[in-house]
Every structure is written in structure tokens, then in C-alpha cells.
Enzyme design. Sequence first.
Site, PDB file in Angstrom:
ATOM      1  N   SER A  16       0.810  -1.225   0.000  1.00 18.05           N
ATOM      2  CA  SER A  16       0.000   0.000   0.000  1.00 18.05           C
ATOM      3  C   SER A  16       0.839   1.268   0.000  1.00 18.05           C
ATOM      4  O   SER A  16       0.735   2.111   0.904  1.00 18.05           O
ATOM      5  CB  SER A  16      -0.951  -0.034   1.190  1.00 18.05           C
ATOM      6  OG  SER A  16      -1.649  -1.244   1.169  1.00 18.05           O
ATOM      7  N   ARG A  41       8.040   6.239  -3.700  1.00 22.98           N
ATOM      8  CA  ARG A  41       8.542   6.803  -2.455  1.00 22.98           C
ATOM      9  C   ARG A  41       7.751   6.204  -1.309  1.00 22.98           C
ATOM     10  O   ARG A  41       6.589   5.834  -1.483  1.00 22.98           O
ATOM     11  CB  ARG A  41       8.430   8.329  -2.448  1.00 22.98           C
ATOM     12  CG  ARG A  41       7.035   8.861  -2.321  1.00 22.98           C
ATOM     13  CD  ARG A  41       6.906  10.267  -2.816  1.00 22.98           C
ATOM     14  NE  ARG A  41       6.772  10.286  -4.263  1.00 22.98           N
ATOM     15  CZ  ARG A  41       5.620  10.069  -4.911  1.00 22.98           C
ATOM     16  NH1 ARG A  41       4.518   9.803  -4.252  1.00 22.98           N
ATOM     17  NH2 ARG A  41       5.564  10.107  -6.226  1.00 22.98           N
ATOM     18  N   ASP A  96      -3.822  -1.306  -1.878  1.00 25.43           N
ATOM     19  CA  ASP A  96      -4.983  -1.619  -1.023  1.00 25.43           C
ATOM     20  C   ASP A  96      -6.298  -1.053  -1.574  1.00 25.43           C
ATOM     21  O   ASP A  96      -7.361  -1.652  -1.405  1.00 25.43           O
ATOM     22  CB  ASP A  96      -4.766  -1.159   0.433  1.00 25.43           C
ATOM     23  CG  ASP A  96      -4.289   0.277   0.570  1.00 25.43           C
ATOM     24  OD1 ASP A  96      -4.083   0.944  -0.454  1.00 25.43           O
ATOM     25  OD2 ASP A  96      -4.108   0.738   1.723  1.00 25.43           O
TER      26      ASP A  96
HETATM   27  C1  BGC Z   1      -0.209   5.269  -0.107  1.00 23.15           C
HETATM   28  C2  BGC Z   1      -1.257   4.600  -0.966  1.00 23.15           C
HETATM   29  C3  BGC Z   1      -2.234   3.836  -0.104  1.00 23.15           C
HETATM   30  C4  BGC Z   1      -2.796   4.742   0.975  1.00 23.15           C
HETATM   31  C5  BGC Z   1      -3.752   4.025   1.905  1.00 23.15           C
HETATM   32  C6  BGC Z   1      -0.856   6.075   1.004  1.00 23.15           C
HETATM   33  O1  BGC Z   1       0.126   6.557   1.859  1.00 23.15           O
HETATM   34  O2  BGC Z   1       0.597   6.121  -0.891  1.00 23.15           O
HETATM   35  O3  BGC Z   1      -0.641   3.711  -1.878  1.00 23.15           O
HETATM   36  O4  BGC Z   1      -3.265   3.349  -0.909  1.00 23.15           O
HETATM   37  O5  BGC Z   1      -1.738   5.270   1.748  1.00 23.15           O
HETATM   38  O6  BGC Z   1      -3.142   2.951   2.548  1.00 23.15           O
END
Ligand code: BGC
Length: 433
Positions: A104, A119, A157
Site C-alpha cells: 500500500s 517513495r 490496497d
Molecule cells: C499510499 C497509498 C495507499 C494509501 C492508503 C498512502 O500513503 O501512498 O498507496 O493506498 O496510503 O493505505
Amino acid sequence: MNVTWVHHLPTGAEKGTILTLDLGGTNLRVCTVTLHGNAADTTSPAQNYSLEQKQYKLPSSIKTDTADALWTHIADKLATFIANKNLDKTYNDANKMPLGFTFSYPATQERIDHAVLQRWTKGFDIAGVEDHDVAAQLRNKIAQRNLPLDLICVINDTVGAMVASAYNDPATIVGGIFGTGCNAAYMSSVSSIAKLNPDDSRLKDRDGNVTGQMAINCEYGAFDNAHRVLPRTKYDVQIDEESPRVGQQTFEKLSAGLYLGEIYRLVLLELAERGLIFKNTDAGYEKLRERYCIDTGFLSQVEDDESERFAKTRRLFKETLGLDVVEEEIELSRRVAELVAVRGARLCACGVAAICLKEGIEEGHVAADGSVANKHPKFKKRWAGALGEILDWEAKGKEQDPIIITSAEDGSGVGCAIIAAMEIERRQKHTQT
Ligand code: BGC
């Protein structure tokens, strides 16, 4: 906005047994998911899959450790799970168990089983992973440990939440995470995705036309990193400057669960330093100086307190911050909690409204997961109110909200397994033709 190589929502008929791995902000979760598909005897949605899972708390030191420490930790947990569930009796080198990985964090994908981390977000700062393919790093570790696993897909996610929910609810239009981080995914027509190369043969149908759909991971937590649109308070600026990735995730830092408590803490701390509150506490307000000592749960409880003379809030301040608070301080802290949470919820609505406006979506279900969506008592109402304002529902005479927030099915487990099953089926069809 990242392409995901998830080409369609599930039909509900997907079947298979998949191992899933979910690297979240605080936990690592391993599950075996068995998808039963549209089995004739399925009478309720809950019956069309079964799941066995184990959640392992991530040691906080891992968030700032090395890539090798991260993958070793993950492989250890996979190995333990495999041994405990006797999966090594069924799976081996010649017959590997399919593995889906919910990662995620923002990643660019050239294929579904490939994901280059752009990142770290959510306070992670592990050296040697950014700009690398996390699928390759995980695969290497799996091979080193000789685990009988075949990594099929890496998913976000939000995409998992959308797919898992669509398995049972065809009205699903968006998968959203309103938790430690914030983000959403939706289905786009491939021909409108400027980032894809229209000459890519994988995007063409039999007649050579670019058709079909693909899930988009918006990564809107990174919206306005150039700071051109969103007004930021000095508290927002401070949070950003003290974070491991300064200038990144601007939108997320204003609206996601990881930061709401911290914004609130900074406001209270400033008021205390200016001698306006917490003057009469013997122990002082030293604890309030500790970064991230207040979480979103604290804010939720303050706003939700209906006890007589706010006894619960009083206890919360005492237990969490060692502060004896008086009536006026409670009133003020409730108002600040409300301001911070209202801004967060309304921003979260902006993200989804942007998708609806872009895609011309006028109705459907936003499958939402995450601690803010699930635990903050007023989030959903505020979110819906703001969405209605942006999409002008009142003027359009909508009596009922045409777009509603629903609780997402388990995206990082079931959603990830469905995507792996769809990918396995796609590969099988491809080898047959
Ligand atoms: C991430 C996402 C993720 C979201 C929720 C963010 O910090 O960049 O990829 O879907 O958090 O978990």
C-alpha cells in the site's frame, strides 16, 4: 495516478486458493483465501470465500531499517505461517502456492507482478527500496528461503478494496482507503489513459483496437505536492517539515489518520505555550510535546463523548497526556477536534468527487476501508455531505444520496486473492491461444 494491470472487476465466479501478504502501516498480515466463486449452494456473500489469517505487528524499528531487514522479516512470517498451516504438505517447488502481495505505497507497474516503489509514505523510511522493484526483492528473499510460493501480483490496497467489494456488490465504483493514509482507485477505459503506450500489444483486442478497462490507483495523497492549490496552516507546514519525506503526500498530510491527531496536538501545544490553556495543571503539559502521541482514536473519542460533563474526555486527557482539564478546555478541545476532523473528511470527499467528475459517475458505491472511515463516528456523514455539495445533489433534486459510502470487503486479503485468481485465469487463456 498509476496503472495497475487489473483489467476488469470480478464476475463473482473466480475460484482458487491463494496466499496473500499485506504490508500495512502497522501490521503484516498473511492469509490463505479460498474463493468459492458462484457455487450453487452460496446463499450469502459471506459464503463465497473462506479465509484463515494471522496478523503480526510490525516492529516499529523496521520502518527505518534496511531493505534486507524488511524482506527477512516478511519471509520469516511467511515461513512461520506456511509451517503452522501445514501448507508445505500441499505445496512444493514443483507445485508452488500462488501468492498475492498488497503493497500500500505508490508504485509504478509495468506488469501486474512488478512494482517499483516511487517513495515511502506513512512515515516509512527504509533504505534501498525506493526506485526498486518490490516484487523482485520479495521474490529473491522467497527463493533464498526456499519457500514454495509463486508471486502472481502486487496490488494497492485501494484496488483490493474495490475488487473485493465488487465480487459481491456490482454497484461498486470506487475503492477508497481512509485510514493511516488516504487514496482511492477506480476503473478507467484504457483508451483514455495517457500514460499507456497505445502500441502496447497487451492493450489491443483481436482486431488490434485499444479497448477494455484498467484499474487506476489515483495516489491522490500526493495531490498538490507543488503547494499551488490547498491552503495549509502553519501546523501542516510543520508536520511536513518534520516528516521523513518533506514535500511529499501533501493532501494525505492534511486529511489522513496518521496526521489528524498530530495536527490537533500542535494546535493544543501552541495554545498551551501561549499560556492560554492547561495553566492550572501541576504536572505541566510536557507529555503534549511528544510527537505523534495523540492518534485519531483520541480525536474520535473527544468528539463522540456524550458522558455527563464530558467525564470520558477528562479521563482521556489524564490518561494520555497526564492533564487535568477544566470545562472550558474541554469545550475548546472538542471544537479543535471537530475542525481538524471536518477538514479531513471534506478533503477525502474531494478526492472521490474528482474521480466521479472525471469519469461522469453519477451513482454507485464507494467501498471504503481504513480506521478513519470505520472508527471516526462522524466521518461518513461529513464525507457524504461534502460530496453532495460538490456534486450538487440538492440542486439536482436528489432525494437520496446517489453515491454512498459502503464498508469495503477485505481488500488486502480477499481482493488481492481475487486479482491473483483473475491473473492466473488470464495467463491460462493466453497460453491456450
Ligand atoms: C499510499 C497509498 C495507499 C494509501 C492508503 C498512502 O500513503 O501512498 O498507496 O493506498 O496510503 O493505505
